[in-house]
Write a protein that holds these residues in place. Sequence first.
Motif: not given
Lengths: 159, 153
Positions: A34-39, A42-44, A60-65, A76-84
Amino acid sequence: MTTTTHGSFVIERRYDASPRRVFAAWADPAAKRAWFAEGEGWDIRSFELDFREGGTEKSRFRVTGPSNPFPPETTFGNETVFNEIVDNERIIFTYSMDRDGARFSVSLASVELRPDGSGTRLIFTEHATFFEGGDGIAMRESGWRELLDKLDEHLAAAA
Amino acid sequence: MTKRSTTHATFVIERDYAHAPAKVFAAYADPKKKARWFGGPDEWESAHSMDFRVGGKETSTGGPPGGVVHKMSGEYWDIVENERIVMSYEMHLGETRISVSLGTTEIRPSANGATLVYTEQGIYLDGYDDAAAREHGAGELLNQLEAFLNAEA
């Protein structure tokens, strides 16, 4: 020929919500989306969060507007790995950003939460490595400042 | 119980090797070669495994006989042949995570052979380790790399 640049920044915020509530906004997939991706703007296309040490977040998302400087189909793609993950205290993660499959940055980031009266002080630190075609440290910091504003709005709305 | 703390630091080490970039890169990319130079002192009991591709993992464990085990757990995030390797890694002492780091190795042609620039952006946890010790250790590894390359010639 490759080009590589490095940079770091720190952002501090105070939220009028307990560390437990602020932590939950990072840990819960629906809340984080809700707060990090949507808005607006942004086309999620996809968002998956497996919030545990060694777990991943992938979006994965597109930028619109009208202000979007990229061709409309740019993905665009965002990949995260949680270390701690230390509940209600600390999250450390590594993440990459791709544009149409080409990696343009890799970052190491930490989120530290400390009780501050009835609220929480959040310290976000990012160490970033940018490749050819990367956005650079100023734009990255400005992007996270917007995200941490959206987190504040999310916490206020959910209160 | 240790109080939670984080220390953030970045260091850069630059070396010039009398070896071609492709040869320096191969010392990182070939598991058999990397195992020869990457690790603790010879007297340590150690183990090493790696999967050299983006998303692939690397682990290196070792320690003095009967002593605490040092464990490096890494992941490759970017690889450009003969030019760049980006890896994140965690260090554990026994069961305790003491740091998380992002390391970039850049290799460029030089008049002498290859210039290697290693940049490490690190987060040191709860007072167990610090950037000065890590930079010293990273420098030792690059000395071991040079000795390996010279012996291989």
